[in-house]
Design a protein around this motif. Sequence first.
Motif, PDB file in Angstrom:
ATOM      1  N   UNK A   1       0.859  -1.195   0.000  1.00 57.03           N
ATOM      2  CA  UNK A   1       0.000   0.000   0.000  1.00 57.03           C
ATOM      3  C   UNK A   1       0.887   1.235   0.000  1.00 57.03           C
ATOM      4  N   UNK A   2       0.549   2.186  -0.856  1.00 56.81           N
ATOM      5  CA  UNK A   2       1.383   3.386  -0.986  1.00 56.81           C
ATOM      6  C   UNK A   2       0.876   4.526  -0.124  1.00 56.81           C
ATOM      7  N   UNK A   3       1.823   5.188   0.520  1.00 59.39           N
ATOM      8  CA  UNK A   3       1.548   6.408   1.269  1.00 59.39           C
ATOM      9  C   UNK A   3       2.588   7.438   0.838  1.00 59.39           C
ATOM     10  N   UNK A   4       2.123   8.526   0.262  1.00 59.67           N
ATOM     11  CA  UNK A   4       3.063   9.538  -0.219  1.00 59.67           C
ATOM     12  C   UNK A   4       3.933   9.028  -1.358  1.00 59.67           C
ATOM     13  N   UNK A   5       3.369   8.161  -2.209  1.00 60.09           N
ATOM     14  CA  UNK A   5       4.092   7.688  -3.381  1.00 60.09           C
ATOM     15  C   UNK A   5       5.071   6.560  -3.130  1.00 60.09           C
ATOM     16  N   UNK A   6       5.104   6.052  -1.914  1.00 54.76           N
ATOM     17  CA  UNK A   6       6.049   4.992  -1.562  1.00 54.76           C
ATOM     18  C   UNK A   6       5.337   3.924  -0.742  1.00 54.76           C
ATOM     19  N   UNK A   7       5.666   2.665  -0.973  1.00 54.37           N
ATOM     20  CA  UNK A   7       4.986   1.597  -0.246  1.00 54.37           C
ATOM     21  C   UNK A   7       5.428   1.543   1.214  1.00 54.37           C
ATOM     22  N   UNK A   8       4.571   0.960   2.046  1.00 54.64           N
ATOM     23  CA  UNK A   8       4.884   0.826   3.473  1.00 54.64           C
ATOM     24  C   UNK A   8       6.193   0.090   3.689  1.00 54.64           C
ATOM     25  N   UNK A   9       6.385  -1.004   2.961  1.00 51.89           N
ATOM     26  CA  UNK A   9       7.572  -1.820   3.193  1.00 51.89           C
ATOM     27  C   UNK A   9       8.841  -1.155   2.662  1.00 51.89           C
ATOM     28  N   UNK A  10       8.729  -0.377   1.596  1.00 51.20           N
ATOM     29  CA  UNK A  10       9.897   0.365   1.093  1.00 51.20           C
ATOM     30  C   UNK A  10      10.336   1.429   2.099  1.00 51.20           C
ATOM     31  N   UNK A  11       9.366   2.162   2.650  1.00 48.89           N
ATOM     32  CA  UNK A  11       9.678   3.156   3.680  1.00 48.89           C
ATOM     33  C   UNK A  11      10.430   2.499   4.828  1.00 48.89           C
ATOM     34  N   UNK A  12       9.948   1.319   5.211  1.00 45.55           N
ATOM     35  CA  UNK A  12      10.530   0.603   6.343  1.00 45.55           C
ATOM     36  C   UNK A  12      11.961   0.165   6.053  1.00 45.55           C
ATOM     37  N   UNK A  13      12.178  -0.463   4.905  1.00 38.88           N
ATOM     38  CA  UNK A  13      13.510  -0.991   4.586  1.00 38.88           C
ATOM     39  C   UNK A  13      14.523   0.148   4.441  1.00 38.88           C
ATOM     40  N   UNK A  14      14.110   1.276   3.900  1.00 43.88           N
ATOM     41  CA  UNK A  14      15.009   2.430   3.813  1.00 43.88           C
ATOM     42  C   UNK A  14      15.483   2.864   5.199  1.00 43.88           C
ATOM     43  N   UNK A  15      14.559   2.886   6.155  1.00 46.47           N
ATOM     44  CA  UNK A  15      14.925   3.244   7.528  1.00 46.47           C
ATOM     45  C   UNK A  15      15.856   2.199   8.138  1.00 46.47           C
ATOM     46  N   UNK A  16      15.609   0.932   7.825  1.00 46.05           N
ATOM     47  CA  UNK A  16      16.454  -0.147   8.354  1.00 46.05           C
ATOM     48  C   UNK A  16      17.865  -0.049   7.799  1.00 46.05           C
ATOM     49  N   UNK A  17      17.992   0.318   6.533  1.00 49.49           N
ATOM     50  CA  UNK A  17      19.319   0.504   5.933  1.00 49.49           C
ATOM     51  C   UNK A  17      20.077   1.628   6.635  1.00 49.49           C
ATOM     52  N   UNK A  18      19.381   2.725   6.871  1.00 47.49           N
ATOM     53  CA  UNK A  18      19.999   3.877   7.533  1.00 47.49           C
ATOM     54  C   UNK A  18      20.479   3.502   8.939  1.00 47.49           C
ATOM     55  N   UNK A  19      19.709   2.648   9.617  1.00 51.37           N
ATOM     56  CA  UNK A  19      20.058   2.242  10.986  1.00 51.37           C
ATOM     57  C   UNK A  19      21.184   1.212  11.025  1.00 51.37           C
ATOM     58  N   UNK A  20      21.609   0.712   9.885  1.00 53.54           N
ATOM     59  CA  UNK A  20      22.755  -0.189   9.865  1.00 53.54           C
ATOM     60  C   UNK A  20      22.446  -1.665   9.982  1.00 53.54           C
ATOM     61  N   UNK A  21      21.212  -2.052   9.715  1.00 52.38           N
ATOM     62  CA  UNK A  21      20.895  -3.487   9.726  1.00 52.38           C
ATOM     63  C   UNK A  21      21.659  -4.190   8.602  1.00 52.38           C
ATOM     64  N   UNK A  22      22.102  -5.412   8.894  1.00 55.41           N
ATOM     65  CA  UNK A  22      22.912  -6.174   7.934  1.00 55.41           C
ATOM     66  C   UNK A  22      22.093  -7.195   7.148  1.00 55.41           C
ATOM     67  N   UNK A  23      21.001  -7.645   7.746  1.00 54.55           N
ATOM     68  CA  UNK A  23      20.226  -8.730   7.132  1.00 54.55           C
ATOM     69  C   UNK A  23      18.738  -8.536   7.404  1.00 54.55           C
ATOM     70  N   UNK A  24      17.932  -8.646   6.352  1.00 55.80           N
ATOM     71  CA  UNK A  24      16.476  -8.557   6.463  1.00 55.80           C
ATOM     72  C   UNK A  24      15.868  -9.857   5.951  1.00 55.80           C
ATOM     73  N   UNK A  25      14.988 -10.457   6.751  1.00 57.89           N
ATOM     74  CA  UNK A  25      14.241 -11.636   6.336  1.00 57.89           C
ATOM     75  C   UNK A  25      12.757 -11.256   6.317  1.00 57.89           C
ATOM     76  N   UNK A  26      12.078 -11.527   5.213  1.00 56.65           N
ATOM     77  CA  UNK A  26      10.668 -11.184   5.078  1.00 56.65           C
ATOM     78  C   UNK A  26       9.869 -12.465   4.837  1.00 56.65           C
TER      79      UNK A  26
END
Length: 226
Positions: A29-54
């Motif tokens: 679902x898009x909010x402000x032109x970006x999907x919920x999960x994309x917004x989330x993963x961008x924040x996770x990258x900034x925070x320095x997470x090394x591995x994401x499992x979905x």
Amino acid sequence: MGISTIMILAAGLGKRMKLYTKNVPKPLIKIGGETLIEKMIKKLEIKGFKKVVINIFYLKNKIKKELTNKFKIKIHYSEEKILLNTGGGIKNAIKILKVKEFFVINSDIIWEEKTDSPFDQLNKFWNKDKMDALLLLYPKKKKIGDYNINKSNRIISNKNKPKYIFTGIQILKSKIFLKKKEKIFHLSSIYEQLIEKKRLFGLVYDGKWFHIGILESLKEYKKMLK
């Protein structure tokens, strides 16, 4: 950062979103032109997470296609042939996570930071010697609460007017899933066991948090952005 592996729960059908999720999984679902999960993963990258499992089930190929080649962070998928519910979904992904401790986050939440991020706050408070799980909590407003905590931040079984809502962000130990024989189960059954063992703790978040779980909450959040 401390714990740098995270699992995103994204397998659900999203039925409460009605027509929004008929052809689109809720994480897209898009909010402000970006999907919920994309917004989330961008924040996770900034925070320095090394591995994401979905974990994925409903319209899973759409999620995989949407996220392909968009991020530097390595994304792994735990595909479910049948819906395993929250607890079963995490248990099924343990072999992919391959760590003793990890974050778990729901894919239908948004947060805004006041001081530290939710992950920094949880990492700082995490004590593996006395905790098997640490939940990020939020003061309840109109909604019915989920939990109360004592002076030591341990979650207690007192169900009399719970003051806090569970945000959907937490740290868990992989070992708490190993003795579970069921394949399909809700995380709440794990929490109940940990409350009895006095190994479930909660930390109250000091930023802003939003749950985009139903159609009304999505409309409400979009109004706030205008």
